[in-house]
Design a protein around this motif. Structure first.
Motif, PDB file in Angstrom:
ATOM      1  N   ALA A 176       0.828  -1.209   0.000  1.00 10.45           N
ATOM      2  CA  ALA A 176       0.000   0.000   0.000  1.00 10.45           C
ATOM      3  C   ALA A 176       0.862   1.259   0.000  1.00 10.45           C
ATOM      4  O   ALA A 176       0.526   2.253  -0.665  1.00 10.45           O
ATOM      5  N   ALA A 177       1.983   1.242   0.735  1.00 12.82           N
ATOM      6  CA  ALA A 177       2.863   2.409   0.780  1.00 12.82           C
ATOM      7  C   ALA A 177       3.654   2.558  -0.514  1.00 12.82           C
ATOM      8  O   ALA A 177       3.794   3.667  -1.048  1.00 12.82           O
ATOM      9  N   LEU A 178       4.174   1.454  -1.037  1.00 15.65           N
ATOM     10  CA  LEU A 178       4.984   1.525  -2.252  1.00 15.65           C
ATOM     11  C   LEU A 178       4.145   1.864  -3.480  1.00 15.65           C
ATOM     12  O   LEU A 178       4.643   2.484  -4.425  1.00 15.65           O
ATOM     13  N   ASP A 179       2.878   1.471  -3.471  1.00 16.66           N
ATOM     14  CA  ASP A 179       2.010   1.737  -4.628  1.00 16.66           C
ATOM     15  C   ASP A 179       1.731   3.225  -4.784  1.00 16.66           C
ATOM     16  O   ASP A 179       1.400   3.681  -5.878  1.00 16.66           O
ATOM     17  N   ARG A 180       1.857   3.981  -3.684  1.00 23.16           N
ATOM     18  CA  ARG A 180       1.606   5.422  -3.738  1.00 23.16           C
ATOM     19  C   ARG A 180       2.850   6.228  -4.115  1.00 23.16           C
ATOM     20  O   ARG A 180       2.775   7.448  -4.239  1.00 23.16           O
ATOM     21  N   LEU A 181       3.984   5.566  -4.259  1.00 27.26           N
ATOM     22  CA  LEU A 181       5.217   6.275  -4.586  1.00 27.26           C
ATOM     23  C   LEU A 181       5.163   6.874  -5.988  1.00 27.26           C
ATOM     24  O   LEU A 181       4.562   6.299  -6.906  1.00 27.26           O
ATOM     25  N   ASP A 182       5.803   8.015  -6.135  1.00 24.68           N
ATOM     26  CA  ASP A 182       5.965   8.629  -7.448  1.00 24.68           C
ATOM     27  C   ASP A 182       7.142   7.932  -8.139  1.00 24.68           C
ATOM     28  O   ASP A 182       8.310   8.138  -7.787  1.00 24.68           O
TER      29      ASP A 182
END
Length: 300
Positions: free
Chosen positions: A189-195
């Protein structure tokens, strides 16, 4: 959606049922157990709530404190292994094609569809002396010995099954097996939001993959890492079934001691004190997570 402050009557009518359920079946029983931790046994089934701290003092004796410290160590090792294994898995899911990403997520969540007891017994079938792990290692051992004999070298000798079950190794392996999805999902969930353009810029500017991972990806994914650590560490610390089935006499954790106090020793006050020591540790971990989250929000 309207702000709940603008329509408090509607919000109260919707929230009253779950709040009542939470109070009656969670807070009240938990409060009774908390009161028991300050009591003493005065009969077979009677407990006198005397306000004593003797149960907490007994819980800090070297015997129980050692078991608690060992449980923290096992939970911490489990969390570290889950983080090391789960981070690349979460990265792989994030960078997978849209066609494969739902299937990879399904594979991560698939163990939740099977009862924990069944999964633990399946792991026991793999780890026992006649299990699949030892059979596979024995087959490789025999084939390697055959190749060495064919080459004119001294064979390795008779394979002895490895003690993979009823020890600390089995407990840690079982805890990692059970709690790995709890680490992967928050990381995803955190990595999927990375630019992802930041990662491309780092690589274009000459940073290697490892430096990009440590300097760009890990700091930006810090909230997911902290959440994964908390979500993995807390259940692993209070795990009961896995060490009970997979562990030996020296592999018991604090949850197993609590179970014996409530069932076999019939010492509910002491068991309640041990339980709330675990709960206090959980509150500290959650407070630490909230503090780190607030610090991350201020930096943004």
């Amino acid at each position: 959606m309207q702000d709940w402050k603008l329509n408090r009557a509607l919000f109260a009518s919707i929230a009253s049922a779950p709040i009542l359920w939470l109070v009656l079946f969670f807070i009240v029983p938990l409060g009774l157990v908390w009161l028991y931790s300050f009591g003493t046994n005065v009969g077979l089934t009677e407990i006198d709530i005397s306000g004593t701290f003797a149960n907490y003092a007994r819980a800090l004796e070297p015997l129980y404190l050692g078991i608690f410290v060992k449980s923290v160590g096992v939970a911490a090792l489990t969390t570290i292994i889950c983080l090391v294994v789960g981070f690349p898995v979460a990265l792989a899911i994030v960078f997978a094609t849209p066609k494969w990403r739902p299937w990879l997520l399904l594979a991560i969540m698939l163990p939740f569809w099977t009862n924990l007891l069944i999964r633990t017994y399946a792991l026991m079938a793999v780890l026992r002396k006649e299990g699949y792990a030892n059979q596979t290692i024995g087959w490789m051992w025999d084939n390697w010995s055959g190749l060495m004999t064919f080459a004119g070298l001294q064979p390795l000798g008779q394979f002895e099954p490895l003690p993979l079950l009823y020890n600390n190794f089995a407990v840690v392996l079982g805890l990692v097996y059970v709690h790995l999805p709890f680490m992967v999902l928050p990381l995803y969930a955190a990595l999927d939001r990375l630019d992802k353009s930041l990662i491309e810029a780092s690589l274009d500017l000459g940073a290697g993959h490892l430096r990009t991972l440590l300097s760009i990806v890990a700091p930006l994914a810090a909230p997911g890492i902290i959440s994964g650590i908390i979500i993995t560490f807390v259940p692993a610390l209070g795990a009961y079934l896995t060490p009970d089935l997979l562990g030996g006499t020296d592999s018991q954790m604090i949850a197993n001691v609590i179970e014996r106090q409530f069932k076999r020793a019939n010492d509910w006050p002491f068991g309640a004190a041990l339980s709330f020591l675990l709960m206090y540790a959980t509150f500290i971990a959650i407070a630490f997570q909230a503090m780190k989250s607030r610090q991350a929000e201020r930096r943004q």
